[in-house]
Design a protein around this motif. Structure first.
Motif: not given
Lengths: 101, 179
Positions: B1-22
Motif C-alpha cells: 500500500m503506497t502512502i497515497e492510498q493510505l492517506a486517501f483511506y484515512v481521510i475518507s474514513a475521517t469524512a465518513l465517521l464524522s458525517a455519521l457522528l453529525v
C-alpha cells in the motif's frame, strides 16, 4: 493512483448518510446539513470523473458551480428558517403544516 | 500500500465517521462543528482526484462561508432555536427505523450498481489515456480557459443567480418595522 470505484464508494456512503439526515431528523437545520452532505457526495463524483477529461474539465467546472449554488442555497434557506422560527416558534418541519395565517 | 492510498483511506474514513457522528449526535452545536470536519476532509479527497482548485474553493466557500454563516445565524439568534426538538420528545429506536431502513436499502442499491459497473472499464475512460490529468498538470490554467470559453454561459447564469440569492436572502432576513 486511486481507482474510480473507491471515490464512488465514499460518495455513495456519504449520500446515504445525507439521505438519512433528511428523512429522520426533526430539525430544519439538520435537514439542511443532510442536503449539504448529498451535494458534497455528488461533487466528489463530478471531480473524480473529470480526472479523465483534461481538455474540457467539465466535472471540475460544474463542481465549482455546484459549490457556489450550494452556498447561495444555504444563505436563502437560513433566512427562511429564521423567519419560520419567528412565526411558528419551532423549526420542526413536521409541525409546520399550515399555509394560512 | 503506497502512502497515497493510505492517506486517501484515512481521510475518507475521517469524512465518513464524522458525517455519521453529525447525524447521530444529539447536541446540535457539536454536530455543526463536526460538519466542519467532514467538509474539511472532503476537500482533502478532492485533492486526491487532482482537483486542487475545487478543494481550495470548498475550503473558502463551505468552511469559510457556509459554516460561519450557520454558526453566526444560530449563536446570534434565539437560544431556544438551538434546543433540539428531538430531545424533548420521546425518541426511541422505532422513531428512526424508517429513515435507517430507507437509507440502508438505498446504499445497498448503490453498492450493487457499483459492483456491476466497474467504472474503470468505461469506453471513454479507456480511450482517454493522453487526456487524463497528471499530478504535475496545472489545472488552474485549464479551468480558467474553459470557464471563459466553453462554459461562459453557465458562468454568467450562475452570477445572475448569485445576485438573486443575495437580494432574496437580504430581503428575507431584514427586520420589518412594526406598523
Amino acid at each position: 493512483m486511486i481507482p474510480l470505484a473507491h471515490f464512488m464508494l465514499v460518495s455513495a456512503i456519504l449520500f446515504c448518510i445525507g439521505l438519512y439526515a433528511v428523512l429522520a431528523k426533526k430539525n430544519a437545520i439538520m435537514i439542511l446539513i443532510g442536503i449539504e452532505f448529498m451535494l458534497n457526495a455528488a461533487i466528489l463524483n463530478f471531480v473524480a470523473f473529470s480526472k479523465h477529461d483534461k481538455i474540457a474539465l467539465g466535472g471540475q467546472v460544474f463542481a465549482l458551480f455546484a459549490i457556489v449554488l450550494a452556498a447561495a442555497t444555504v444563505a436563502v434557506t437560513l433566512a427562511i428558517i429564521l423567519n419560520v422560527y419567528k412565526y411558528y416558534r419551532t423549526i420542526d418541519p413536521t409541525k409546520i403544516d399550515q399555509l394560512r395565517d | 500500500m503506497t502512502i497515497e492510498q493510505l492517506a486517501f483511506y484515512v481521510i475518507s474514513a475521517t469524512a465518513l465517521l464524522s458525517a455519521l457522528l453529525v447525524v447521530s449526535l444529539k447536541n446540535f452545536v457539536r454536530s455543526i462543528f463536526l460538519f466542519f470536519l467532514t467538509l474539511f476532509s472532503m476537500a482533502g479527497l478532492f485533492v486526491f482526484a487532482l482537483a486542487d482548485f475545487v478543494a481550495v474553493t470548498q475550503l473558502v466557500i463551505y468552511v469559510g462561508g457556509v459554516l460561519v454563516l450557520m454558526i453566526f445565524a444560530f449563536l446570534l439568534s434565539n437560544r431556544e432555536l438551538l434546543n433540539n426538538p428531538e430531545a424533548s420528545e420521546q425518541s426511541g429506536f422505532l422513531h428512526y427505523l424508517p429513515g435507517i431502513t430507507v437509507s440502508v436499502v438505498f446504499l445497498g442499491v448503490l453498492l450493487m450498481v457499483l459492483l456491476k459497473l466497474d467504472p474503470g472499464e468505461f469506453q471513454w475512460i479507456q480511450q482517454s489515456k493522453e487526456n487524463t490529468l497528471k499530478p504535475t498538470d496545472n489545472t488552474i490554467h485549464y479551468l480558467g480557459i474553459n470557464i471563459m470559453t466553453r462554459y461562459l454561459l453557465p458562468f454568467e447564469v450562475v452570477s445572475v443567480l448569485l445576485l438573486m440569492a443575495l437580494i432574496g436572502a437580504a430581503h428575507l432576513a431584514r427586520k420589518e418595522k412594526e406598523q
